[in-house]
Motif scaffolding. Sequence first.
Motif, PDB file in Angstrom:
ATOM      1  N   MET A  32     -22.545 -29.992  18.281  1.00  0.00           N
ATOM      2  CA  MET A  32     -23.475 -30.405  19.319  1.00  0.00           C
ATOM      3  C   MET A  32     -23.437 -29.378  20.438  1.00  0.00           C
ATOM      4  O   MET A  32     -22.374 -28.861  20.763  1.00  0.00           O
ATOM      5  N   GLU A  33     -24.618 -29.091  21.011  1.00  0.00           N
ATOM      6  CA  GLU A  33     -24.710 -28.186  22.157  1.00  0.00           C
ATOM      7  C   GLU A  33     -25.623 -28.809  23.193  1.00  0.00           C
ATOM      8  O   GLU A  33     -26.654 -29.384  22.855  1.00  0.00           O
ATOM      9  N   ALA A  34     -25.233 -28.697  24.458  1.00  0.00           N
ATOM     10  CA  ALA A  34     -26.052 -29.144  25.575  1.00  0.00           C
ATOM     11  C   ALA A  34     -25.690 -28.256  26.764  1.00  0.00           C
ATOM     12  O   ALA A  34     -24.745 -27.470  26.691  1.00  0.00           O
ATOM     13  N   ASP A  35     -26.446 -28.383  27.852  1.00  0.00           N
ATOM     14  CA  ASP A  35     -26.118 -27.592  29.040  1.00  0.00           C
ATOM     15  C   ASP A  35     -24.671 -27.849  29.435  1.00  0.00           C
ATOM     16  O   ASP A  35     -24.275 -28.999  29.650  1.00  0.00           O
ATOM     17  N   GLY A  36     -23.875 -26.786  29.483  1.00  0.00           N
ATOM     18  CA  GLY A  36     -22.508 -26.900  29.970  1.00  0.00           C
ATOM     19  C   GLY A  36     -21.482 -27.384  28.978  1.00  0.00           C
ATOM     20  O   GLY A  36     -20.316 -27.546  29.331  1.00  0.00           O
ATOM     21  N   VAL A  37     -21.861 -27.595  27.712  1.00  0.00           N
ATOM     22  CA  VAL A  37     -20.877 -28.067  26.734  1.00  0.00           C
ATOM     23  C   VAL A  37     -21.250 -27.604  25.328  1.00  0.00           C
ATOM     24  O   VAL A  37     -22.417 -27.512  24.972  1.00  0.00           O
ATOM     25  N   LEU A  38     -20.219 -27.289  24.576  1.00  0.00           N
ATOM     26  CA  LEU A  38     -20.343 -26.915  23.168  1.00  0.00           C
ATOM     27  C   LEU A  38     -19.276 -27.695  22.418  1.00  0.00           C
ATOM     28  O   LEU A  38     -18.097 -27.655  22.793  1.00  0.00           O
ATOM     29  N   MET A  39     -19.676 -28.435  21.384  1.00  0.00           N
ATOM     30  CA  MET A  39     -18.724 -29.213  20.592  1.00  0.00           C
ATOM     31  C   MET A  39     -18.713 -28.705  19.162  1.00  0.00           C
ATOM     32  O   MET A  39     -19.782 -28.520  18.559  1.00  0.00           O
ATOM     33  N   ILE A  40     -17.498 -28.490  18.634  1.00  0.00           N
ATOM     34  CA  ILE A  40     -17.313 -27.939  17.299  1.00  0.00           C
ATOM     35  C   ILE A  40     -16.351 -28.841  16.533  1.00  0.00           C
ATOM     36  O   ILE A  40     -15.244 -29.117  17.012  1.00  0.00           O
ATOM     37  N   ARG A  41     -16.771 -29.284  15.340  1.00  0.00           N
ATOM     38  CA  ARG A  41     -15.873 -30.084  14.502  1.00  0.00           C
ATOM     39  C   ARG A  41     -14.788 -29.150  13.965  1.00  0.00           C
ATOM     40  O   ARG A  41     -15.086 -28.127  13.362  1.00  0.00           O
ATOM     41  N   VAL A  42     -13.527 -29.512  14.212  1.00  0.00           N
ATOM     42  CA  VAL A  42     -12.405 -28.689  13.768  1.00  0.00           C
ATOM     43  C   VAL A  42     -11.488 -29.431  12.790  1.00  0.00           C
ATOM     44  O   VAL A  42     -10.450 -28.916  12.394  1.00  0.00           O
ATOM     45  N   GLY A  43     -11.867 -30.609  12.415  1.00  0.00           N
ATOM     46  CA  GLY A  43     -11.130 -31.409  11.454  1.00  0.00           C
ATOM     47  C   GLY A  43     -12.001 -32.583  11.054  1.00  0.00           C
ATOM     48  O   GLY A  43     -13.081 -32.797  11.617  1.00  0.00           O
ATOM     49  N   GLU A  44     -11.548 -33.343  10.079  1.00  0.00           N
ATOM     50  CA  GLU A  44     -12.363 -34.452   9.595  1.00  0.00           C
ATOM     51  C   GLU A  44     -12.779 -35.398  10.717  1.00  0.00           C
ATOM     52  O   GLU A  44     -13.902 -35.868  10.756  1.00  0.00           O
ATOM     53  N   HIS A  45     -11.864 -35.637  11.656  1.00  0.00           N
ATOM     54  CA  HIS A  45     -12.144 -36.549  12.758  1.00  0.00           C
ATOM     55  C   HIS A  45     -11.727 -35.950  14.100  1.00  0.00           C
ATOM     56  O   HIS A  45     -11.282 -36.668  14.987  1.00  0.00           O
ATOM     57  N   VAL A  46     -11.849 -34.624  14.242  1.00  0.00           N
ATOM     58  CA  VAL A  46     -11.414 -33.944  15.469  1.00  0.00           C
ATOM     59  C   VAL A  46     -12.501 -32.978  15.937  1.00  0.00           C
ATOM     60  O   VAL A  46     -13.001 -32.176  15.158  1.00  0.00           O
ATOM     61  N   ILE A  47     -12.833 -33.062  17.230  1.00  0.00           N
ATOM     62  CA  ILE A  47     -13.828 -32.182  17.849  1.00  0.00           C
ATOM     63  C   ILE A  47     -13.158 -31.327  18.922  1.00  0.00           C
ATOM     64  O   ILE A  47     -12.393 -31.844  19.749  1.00  0.00           O
ATOM     65  N   LEU A  48     -13.465 -30.030  18.913  1.00  0.00           N
ATOM     66  CA  LEU A  48     -13.083 -29.129  19.995  1.00  0.00           C
ATOM     67  C   LEU A  48     -14.275 -29.073  20.937  1.00  0.00           C
ATOM     68  O   LEU A  48     -15.373 -28.667  20.538  1.00  0.00           O
ATOM     69  N   SER A  49     -14.079 -29.516  22.172  1.00  0.00           N
ATOM     70  CA  SER A  49     -15.135 -29.545  23.168  1.00  0.00           C
ATOM     71  C   SER A  49     -14.867 -28.449  24.198  1.00  0.00           C
ATOM     72  O   SER A  49     -13.819 -28.432  24.837  1.00  0.00           O
ATOM     73  N   LEU A  50     -15.805 -27.535  24.336  1.00  0.00           N
ATOM     74  CA  LEU A  50     -15.710 -26.445  25.306  1.00  0.00           C
ATOM     75  C   LEU A  50     -16.675 -26.790  26.429  1.00  0.00           C
ATOM     76  O   LEU A  50     -17.886 -26.815  26.244  1.00  0.00           O
ATOM     77  N   TRP A  51     -16.115 -27.089  27.613  1.00  0.00           N
ATOM     78  CA  TRP A  51     -16.856 -27.712  28.686  1.00  0.00           C
ATOM     79  C   TRP A  51     -16.828 -26.819  29.916  1.00  0.00           C
ATOM     80  O   TRP A  51     -15.761 -26.324  30.327  1.00  0.00           O
ATOM     81  N   ASP A  52     -17.977 -26.619  30.525  1.00  0.00           N
ATOM     82  CA  ASP A  52     -18.080 -25.830  31.747  1.00  0.00           C
ATOM     83  C   ASP A  52     -17.040 -26.292  32.768  1.00  0.00           C
ATOM     84  O   ASP A  52     -16.914 -27.482  33.060  1.00  0.00           O
ATOM     85  N   ARG A  53     -16.289 -25.350  33.295  1.00  0.00           N
ATOM     86  CA  ARG A  53     -15.177 -25.657  34.198  1.00  0.00           C
ATOM     87  C   ARG A  53     -15.598 -26.493  35.407  1.00  0.00           C
ATOM     88  O   ARG A  53     -14.927 -27.456  35.771  1.00  0.00           O
ATOM     89  N   ALA A  54     -16.713 -26.152  36.032  1.00  0.00           N
ATOM     90  CA  ALA A  54     -17.161 -26.900  37.222  1.00  0.00           C
ATOM     91  C   ALA A  54     -17.505 -28.344  36.858  1.00  0.00           C
ATOM     92  O   ALA A  54     -17.154 -29.280  37.594  1.00  0.00           O
ATOM     93  N   GLU A  55     -18.161 -28.534  35.727  1.00  0.00           N
ATOM     94  CA  GLU A  55     -18.502 -29.893  35.299  1.00  0.00           C
ATOM     95  C   GLU A  55     -17.241 -30.676  34.911  1.00  0.00           C
ATOM     96  O   GLU A  55     -17.150 -31.875  35.166  1.00  0.00           O
ATOM     97  N   PHE A  56     -16.286 -29.994  34.309  1.00  0.00           N
ATOM     98  CA  PHE A  56     -15.004 -30.613  33.971  1.00  0.00           C
ATOM     99  C   PHE A  56     -14.325 -31.123  35.240  1.00  0.00           C
ATOM    100  O   PHE A  56     -13.914 -32.269  35.331  1.00  0.00           O
ATOM    101  N   GLU A  57     -14.245 -30.244  36.256  1.00  0.00           N
ATOM    102  CA  GLU A  57     -13.590 -30.630  37.508  1.00  0.00           C
ATOM    103  C   GLU A  57     -14.307 -31.781  38.197  1.00  0.00           C
ATOM    104  O   GLU A  57     -13.656 -32.653  38.793  1.00  0.00           O
ATOM    105  N   GLU A  58     -15.627 -31.814  38.110  1.00  0.00           N
ATOM    106  CA  GLU A  58     -16.388 -32.887  38.733  1.00  0.00           C
ATOM    107  C   GLU A  58     -16.032 -34.249  38.123  1.00  0.00           C
ATOM    108  O   GLU A  58     -15.917 -35.245  38.840  1.00  0.00           O
TER     109      GLU A  58
END
Length: 136
Positions: A32-58
């Motif tokens: 999944m991709e959206a503004d400020g985030v990228l999600m990648i399946r890295v296992g059968e039931h595990v997602i690696l979420s790469l999230w914009d730092r400013a949005e994470f802090e908010e």
Amino acid sequence: MDQRISFITLAVADVAASRAFYVDGLGWTPEMEADGVLMIRVGEHVILSLWDRAEFEEEVGRIAVADGVAPFTLAHNVATREEVDSVLDLARSLGREASAGEERVWGGYTGYFADPDGVRWEIAYNPGPVGQTVLP
């Protein structure tokens, strides 16, 4: 509570740079991709979420900043020592700092590289039963 991890979220400085590294460089497929985030399946039931730092802090709170390596690693296990070296070479070809693979006292063979935000990935060959448990 079930004993499992569903998401690993990393606050990143530049989602586009992270995408270039993980998707374009390593060849991983976005879930999944959206503004400020990228999600990648890295296992059968595990997602690696790469999230914009400013949005994470908010949402989560202020990020602590310190010198040195973060006190955790993410690991990617492979079936052979040669695969460890191959992945480390790939990381180097993408301009990332990567150690050489080394024999470890516990019987495995590992090396490390840093992603664009300095998160350390261990690339590991673990010939023991735990190593076999994590391979597909």
